[in-house]
Write an enzyme that holds these catalytic residues in place. Structure first.
Site, PDB file in Angstrom:
ATOM      1  N   GLU A 103       3.416  -5.521  -1.233  1.00 46.43           N
ATOM      2  CA  GLU A 103       4.050  -5.824  -0.087  1.00 46.43           C
ATOM      3  C   GLU A 103       3.705  -7.132   0.437  1.00 46.43           C
ATOM      4  OE1 GLU A 103       3.175  -3.288   3.026  1.00 46.43           O
ATOM      5  OE2 GLU A 103       4.521  -1.590   2.451  1.00 46.43           O
ATOM      6  N   ARG A 159       0.882  14.923  11.243  1.00 44.02           N
ATOM      7  CA  ARG A 159      -0.194  15.804  12.317  1.00 44.02           C
ATOM      8  C   ARG A 159      -0.023  15.353  13.667  1.00 44.02           C
ATOM      9  NH1 ARG A 159      -3.070  11.377  10.045  1.00 44.02           N
ATOM     10  NH2 ARG A 159      -3.840   9.964  11.800  1.00 44.02           N
ATOM     11  N   LYS A 180       2.884   7.375   0.354  1.00 39.85           N
ATOM     12  CA  LYS A 180       3.816   5.824   0.657  1.00 39.85           C
ATOM     13  C   LYS A 180       5.071   5.925   0.167  1.00 39.85           C
ATOM     14  CE  LYS A 180      -0.231   4.157   2.969  1.00 39.85           C
ATOM     15  NZ  LYS A 180      -1.330   3.478   2.764  1.00 39.85           N
TER      16      LYS A 180
HETATM   17  C1  MV4 Z   1      -0.474  -4.052   6.545  1.00 39.19           C
HETATM   18  C2  MV4 Z   1      -1.015  -4.924   7.120  1.00 39.19           C
HETATM   19  C3  MV4 Z   1      -0.214  -6.243   6.762  1.00 39.19           C
HETATM   20  N1  MV4 Z   1       1.013  -6.286   6.197  1.00 39.19           N
HETATM   21  N2  MV4 Z   1       0.690  -4.200   5.524  1.00 39.19           N
HETATM   22  C4  MV4 Z   1      -3.826  -0.883   7.483  1.00 39.19           C
HETATM   23  C5  MV4 Z   1      -3.946   0.469   8.027  1.00 39.19           C
HETATM   24  C6  MV4 Z   1      -2.465   0.855   7.051  1.00 39.19           C
HETATM   25  N3  MV4 Z   1      -1.999   2.067   7.736  1.00 39.19           N
HETATM   26  C7  MV4 Z   1      -1.691  -0.207   6.927  1.00 39.19           C
HETATM   27  N4  MV4 Z   1      -2.500  -1.374   7.339  1.00 39.19           N
HETATM   28  C8  MV4 Z   1      -1.795  -2.763   7.355  1.00 39.19           C
HETATM   29  N5  MV4 Z   1      -0.915  -2.742   6.638  1.00 39.19           N
HETATM   30  C9  MV4 Z   1       1.480  -5.310   5.221  1.00 39.19           C
HETATM   31  N6  MV4 Z   1       2.444  -5.187   4.382  1.00 39.19           N
HETATM   32  C10 MV4 Z   1      -1.939  -4.899   7.797  1.00 39.19           C
HETATM   33  C11 MV4 Z   1      -2.553  -3.817   7.950  1.00 39.19           C
HETATM   34  C12 MV4 Z   1      -3.704  -3.725   8.940  1.00 39.19           C
HETATM   35  C13 MV4 Z   1      -3.560  -2.928   9.975  1.00 39.19           C
HETATM   36  C14 MV4 Z   1      -2.577  -2.145  10.247  1.00 39.19           C
HETATM   37  C15 MV4 Z   1      -2.681  -1.480  11.382  1.00 39.19           C
HETATM   38  C16 MV4 Z   1      -3.768  -1.253  12.291  1.00 39.19           C
HETATM   39  C17 MV4 Z   1      -4.693  -2.295  12.073  1.00 39.19           C
HETATM   40  C18 MV4 Z   1      -4.660  -3.046  10.703  1.00 39.19           C
HETATM   41  C19 MV4 Z   1      -5.760  -3.888  10.468  1.00 39.19           C
HETATM   42  C20 MV4 Z   1      -5.772  -4.622   9.305  1.00 39.19           C
HETATM   43  C21 MV4 Z   1      -4.802  -4.473   8.632  1.00 39.19           C
END
Ligand code: MV4
Length: 519
Positions: free
Chosen positions: A227, A319, A143
């Protein structure tokens, strides 16, 4: 020789391929090995066959009689059931690929699909890796490297620090500056693993320490960063496609906000929150993310969208994704066909302006899981397995009636995808398709699907990533099942009293039950 139509088409395809290869310096692709199992292996082989390409299946001892093995032109056993001894055994896969003289290897999703070292070794063995370059996979697999790489473009990112952080004093300063709550993320993490929400300063130190040691032990890389925590985001991702000549397009978005513990359950395209302007902005940003690492093949650029419709780049998945069919259903593009064409050196045959959204598509992942019991894997045999059929219904599966769902792998039985001219029609088609889908022997997420697709928050489009947490309890499904059973017995009683006949059990929509009750 049997000169039926399909072999005719196969033969002409083969000649056409040879002709085109010679004309445009396209590398031969006569046989591919699919380094995967289940629905995705089958889905890839179907496209290969359509293109006149032979396929080689690999399988574990648990999958000897599975659909992808039966479908393939050739099949080789990798070893015992556990993935580490079969589908993750890169040495064995590459050595079989050489022995069987395949031209390309498609990794599917999961397993070795995002393993840059595997991609590199495949290419070094003189075999085409049907996916991005090892270099692009390495950058986007981290990342922090991804953020660093896209910095050269003006891509919106979540406020925070874009480098690994260990110094607690610096971390506190950064967190104070961006404002609590903050999120600690592991650079090498994925699917929410290693993420920690920190509400206030006095929790920061202990959470940092835990995050670092967790990241080090799970991913072999203890780098973490901080973040701003976006509290109720929507998860929207853009599908991209890039050839080896610098042509990069996007195929619009997928909305993946209905998740359970970072595990996607329902995806749809397009998203109901994007305006045409925002769609274009995010699409353009996704194309730049792809260009930043000279991306080739299919990929997905993940964004978070907040309640004010600000969007932030999160990461890129290198992917073919599980949910790619919803994009195929609204664009008419076969993403696997494009991957193969790109891999053998063809130029994209369309531009951004040629692409448009046609209707709406939804996918429900049908897992062998018990949604009434904390979504625990439900192992067993598919004693009954009848799938829905219809013009706007697509079922991508890897099972037939009588087969067992092995315990060793992801318990995905199938992906049920429906399309409609608009979102309402797609939902209607989905509810109907779920009813026609008959699975006995294992519990599935089909009833969970009905719960979501009948829920006002889903129907109105006003939901975020907390949908399941906010609205779902097993009782809701149980109540509905009880209600259906009660209505069914009332109807049976009514018919019996009127006609002195017992009604054959019918399963139908709740609304039509009510209509019949009222009549
Ligand atoms: C976040 C977020 C809130 N703020 N980043 C979860 C999986 C990963 N790919 C990134 N994710 C998140 N990053 C910031 N700065 C909340 C999530 C997140 C989330 C993201 C996508 C789909 C479902 C989620 C469920 C909980 C938290």
């Amino acid at each position: 020789m049997n000169w039926n139509r399909s072999s005719d088409i196969l033969t002409s395809n083969l000649f056409y391929n040879v002709y085109k290869e010679n004309l445009n310096n396209i590398k031969p692709m006569k046989k591919i090995l699919v380094a995967n199992r289940g629905e995705i292996a089958l889905r890839i082989m179907r496209t290969a066959r359509k293109m006149g390409i032979k396929s080689v299946a690999v399988y574990s001892e648990a999958d000897r009689n599975s659909c992808h093995v039966l479908f393939a032109d050739e099949a080789v056993c990798l070893g015992p059931a556990p993935s580490a001894q079969s589908y993750l055994n890169a040495d064995k896969i590459i050595s079989f690929a050489k022995k069987l003289r395949v031209d390309g290897i498609h990794p599917g999703y999961g397993f070795l699909s995002e393993n840059a070292d595997f991609a590199q070794r495949v290419e070094e063995a003189g075999i085409i890796f049907i996916g991005p370059t090892a270099e692009a996979m390495r950058i986007m697999g981290s990342k922090l490297a991804a953020k660093e790489c896209v910095k050269k473009y003006n891509i919106p990112m979540v406020p925070g620090i874009q480098e690994a952080i260990t110094d607690i004093k610096l971390a506190k300063d950064v967190a104070k500056q961006i404002g609590y709550p903050v999120l600690i993320k592991a650079s090498a993490g994925g699917g929410g693993k290693g993420m920690r929400i920190v509400e206030k300063e006095d929790e920061l130190e202990s959470q940092m320490e835990r995050a670092i040691s967790e990241a080090a032990s799970s991913f072999g890389d203890g780098s973490v960063f901080i973040e701003k925590y976006i509290s109720s985001p929507r998860h929207i991702e853009i599908q991209v496609l890039a050839d080896k000549f610098g042509n990069t397009v996007h195929l619009f978005e997928r909305e993946c906000s209905i998740q359970r513990r970072y595990q996607k359950v329902i995806e749809e395209a397009p998203s109901s929150v994007l305006t045409p302007e925002l769609r274009k902005k995010m699409g353009d940003a996704a194309v730049l993310v792809a260009k930043s690492c000279n991306y080739t093949s299919t990929g997905t650029v993940e964004f978070l969208v907040d309640d004010k419709l600000n969007f932030y780049f999160l990461e890129m998945n290198t992917r073919l994704q599980v949910e790619h069919p919803v994009t195929e259903m609204i664009t008419g593009i076969d993403l696997v066909e494009e991957q193969i064409k790109i891999a053998r050196g063809e130029k994209l045959s369309f531009t951004q302006d040629d692409l448009s959204i046609n209707g709406h598509a939804i996918e429900l992942r049908v897992y062998a899981e018990d949604s009434l019991n904390n979504f625990l894997p439900s192992i067993g045999t598919l004693n009954k397995y009848i799938k829905p059929k219809g013009e706007n219904i697509r079922v991508d599966d890897g099972y037939e009636q009588g087969m067992a769902v092995p315990i060793y792998y992801d318990p995905l039985i199938a992906k049920l995808i429906t399309r409609g001219n608009n979102r309402t029609d797609a939902i209607e088609n989905m509810l109907q398709a779920i009813k026609e889908y008959k699975i006995e022997g294992v519990s599935t997420t089909l009833p969970f699907g009905t719960f979501v697709f009948e829920h006002d928050a889903f129907i109105s489009g006003k939901f975020d990533t907390h949908f399941v947490k906010n609205y779902f309890t097993p009782e809701k499904i149980k109540e509905k099942q009880k209600e259906y059973a009660e209505i069914a017995s009332l109807i049976a009683l009514k018919y019996w009293m009127e006609n002195k006949k017992i009604l054959k059990p019918v399963e139908n929509k709740s609304t039509s039950w009510k209509r019949r009750l009222a009549s």
